[in-house]
Design a protein around this motif. Structure first.
Motif, PDB file in Angstrom:
ATOM      1  N   LEU A  83       3.026  16.611  55.507  1.00 38.91           N
ATOM      2  CA  LEU A  83       3.049  16.145  54.118  1.00 38.91           C
ATOM      3  C   LEU A  83       4.072  16.904  53.281  1.00 38.91           C
ATOM      4  CD1 LEU A  83      -0.759  15.665  53.360  1.00 38.91           C
ATOM      5  CD2 LEU A  83       0.972  13.881  53.618  1.00 38.91           C
ATOM      6  N   LEU A  84       4.494  18.091  53.760  1.00 42.94           N
ATOM      7  CA  LEU A  84       5.459  18.881  53.002  1.00 42.94           C
ATOM      8  C   LEU A  84       6.864  18.844  53.599  1.00 42.94           C
ATOM      9  CD1 LEU A  84       3.330  22.055  52.173  1.00 42.94           C
ATOM     10  CD2 LEU A  84       4.095  20.298  50.569  1.00 42.94           C
TER      11      LEU A  84
ATOM     12  N   ASP B 124      -5.404  24.932  52.839  1.00 41.99           N
ATOM     13  CA  ASP B 124      -6.054  25.509  51.659  1.00 41.99           C
ATOM     14  C   ASP B 124      -4.983  26.073  50.729  1.00 41.99           C
ATOM     15  OD1 ASP B 124      -7.843  26.521  49.844  1.00 41.99           O
ATOM     16  OD2 ASP B 124      -8.421  28.241  51.066  1.00 41.99           O
ATOM     17  N   PRO B 125      -4.376  25.209  49.900  1.00 42.60           N
ATOM     18  CA  PRO B 125      -3.289  25.677  49.024  1.00 42.60           C
ATOM     19  C   PRO B 125      -3.794  26.545  47.883  1.00 42.60           C
ATOM     20  CG  PRO B 125      -3.769  23.366  48.591  1.00 42.60           C
ATOM     21  CD  PRO B 125      -4.611  23.772  49.762  1.00 42.60           C
TER      22      PRO B 125
ATOM     23  N   LEU C  25       6.579  25.193  46.595  1.00 44.30           N
ATOM     24  CA  LEU C  25       5.838  24.487  47.632  1.00 44.30           C
ATOM     25  C   LEU C  25       4.342  24.546  47.383  1.00 44.30           C
ATOM     26  CD1 LEU C  25       7.650  25.241  51.016  1.00 44.30           C
ATOM     27  CD2 LEU C  25       7.391  23.043  49.863  1.00 44.30           C
ATOM     28  N   LEU C  26       3.850  25.655  46.868  1.00 44.62           N
ATOM     29  CA  LEU C  26       2.436  25.740  46.516  1.00 44.62           C
ATOM     30  C   LEU C  26       2.091  24.684  45.475  1.00 44.62           C
ATOM     31  CD1 LEU C  26      -0.363  27.016  46.532  1.00 44.62           C
ATOM     32  CD2 LEU C  26       0.490  28.757  44.942  1.00 44.62           C
TER      33      LEU C  26
ATOM     34  N   ARG D 203      -0.360  19.372  44.092  1.00 46.13           N
ATOM     35  CA  ARG D 203      -0.238  18.004  43.586  1.00 46.13           C
ATOM     36  C   ARG D 203      -0.726  17.000  44.634  1.00 46.13           C
ATOM     37  NH1 ARG D 203       5.731  17.075  42.132  1.00 46.13           N
ATOM     38  NH2 ARG D 203       4.954  14.985  41.544  1.00 46.13           N
ATOM     39  N   ILE D 204      -0.360  17.227  45.892  1.00 44.42           N
ATOM     40  CA  ILE D 204      -0.810  16.335  46.966  1.00 44.42           C
ATOM     41  C   ILE D 204      -2.329  16.404  47.099  1.00 44.42           C
ATOM     42  CG2 ILE D 204      -0.729  15.935  49.460  1.00 44.42           C
ATOM     43  CD1 ILE D 204       2.158  17.006  49.394  1.00 44.42           C
ATOM     44  N   LYS D 205      -2.861  17.612  47.011  1.00 46.42           N
ATOM     45  CA  LYS D 205      -4.315  17.777  47.107  1.00 46.42           C
ATOM     46  C   LYS D 205      -5.035  17.021  45.999  1.00 46.42           C
ATOM     47  CE  LYS D 205      -7.975  21.293  47.036  1.00 46.42           C
ATOM     48  NZ  LYS D 205      -8.287  22.738  46.900  1.00 46.42           N
ATOM     49  N   LYS D 206      -4.519  17.099  44.791  1.00 52.13           N
ATOM     50  CA  LYS D 206      -5.158  16.426  43.661  1.00 52.13           C
ATOM     51  C   LYS D 206      -5.174  14.917  43.853  1.00 52.13           C
ATOM     52  CE  LYS D 206      -4.919  16.041  38.610  1.00 52.13           C
ATOM     53  NZ  LYS D 206      -4.193  16.489  37.382  1.00 52.13           N
TER      54      LYS D 206
END
Length: 319
Positions: free
Chosen positions: A198-199, A231-232, A247-248, A253-256
């Motif tokens: 994803l990154l 686990d960001p 990147l964090l 943002r992806i997690k949200k």
């Protein structure tokens, strides 16, 4: 089970990355290592990947012991060539693995080195054949890339013709060297670590399309990019180093967005590679029964197409 390239080796979508069994970063007990394999097996995992590099052979020994007694034709095992384990270690702690450095790693992509590496692995595993042999990290060894293509690959072809190995692959962290194995050899599979997540979607530009065109398979490792996508939070690692602030923020943002669709970030990260048809399996490190069960549960999550669409719209995924 998905067949790798033109070989008869078949892998489950979720693969067991056994670097953890070599005490990657932290010690794992023999009981926990065995329980992790048992739990993965119970969850349907039938593909197990190891290497001499992982814990100076500890991963191979533990994985072989944990699989012993299971019908040999019911699972696929891969290991790697390129590093021989020689006497004369420093005696101190090993770099990257919580094991005593009682031996040293020696780069060797020669034909003789490959044959010896396979023989040593078979002895540590307690097996009479290896299903998939990967040329390991040739991009990290000075001059190793050319020798691996010129000597290691033909040596593996001979071992395949002898029935000692079933399929040939190359495993690296960089895209360009892996593309050479698709265009210059008849390798069945490439293992690409960290470059289709994803990154980081670099492998999607040319490696995966080339594999699809040629009927080869791709195994993806490092879907969590060494921790950031699991686990960001501040202090999380990306490619085994402290994650940059940018990147964090991207991972958060992806997690949200994922959680707004009812999908845990780990589930999105695990499912993402399978959106490309060249991907046969995703390897996940598992150091306990709980981690094995969690990986299987995350892969089973139904991820809606709307999630991927929103990530693209937000510029978080390459079209």
């Amino acid at each position: 089970m998905r067949t790798l390239g033109g070989s008869r080796a078949a892998v489950s979508p979720l693969g067991f990355g056994a670097a953890t069994l070599g005490n990657l970063f932290a010690e794992v007990s023999d009981d926990d290592a065995h329980a992790a394999v048992d739990a993965a097996w119970a969850a349907g995992v039938r593909y197990f990947d190891t290497a001499p590099h992982y814990g100076l052979g500890l991963s191979e020994r533990r994985l072989g012991a944990a699989l012993r007694g299971r019908p040999r034709d019911t699972y696929t095992l891969s290991t790697k060539v390129g590093r021989l384990l020689e006497p004369g270690g420093s005696g101190g702690p090993d770099e990257g693995f919580a094991v005593p450095a009682d031996r040293r790693r020696v780069w060797d992509f020669s034909a003789d080195g490959v044959r010896r590496s396979v023989e040593d692995s078979l002895h540590r595993l307690g097996l009479d054949r290896i299903d998939v042999a990967y040329i390991h990290d040739a991009d990290e060894c000075a001059d190793g890339g050319e020798q691996a293509l010129r000597e290691a690959y033909p040596a593996l072809e001979r071992l395949r013709s002898e029935g000692v190995i079933g399929a040939i692959g190359a495993g690296m962290n960089q895209v360009a060297p892996l593309e050479r194995y698709l265009t210059e050899t008849d390798a069945d599979v490439v293992l690409c670590a960290g470059r289709y997540s994803l990154l980081d979607q670099r492998a999607g530009r040319s490696l995966l399309p080339e594999a699809l065109r040629r009927g080869r398979s791709v195994v993806i490792g490092g879907v969590f990019n060494s921790g950031l996508l699991a686990d960001p939070q501040p202090g999380a690692t990306y490619d085994y180093k402290a994650a940059p602030v940018e990147l964090l923020g991207r991972a958060l943002r992806i997690k949200k967005i994922a959680e707004a669709h009812g999908v845990p970030l780990r589930a999105a990260a695990l499912n993402f590679p399978f959106r490309h048809p060249a991907v046969a399996s995703v390897l996940v490190g598992m150091r306990s029964a709980a981690e094995a069960a969690d990986a299987a549960a995350m892969l089973a999550v139904d991820v809606p197409d709307e999630l991927w669409g929103e990530l693209r719209e937000e510029g978080l995924l390459t079209p």
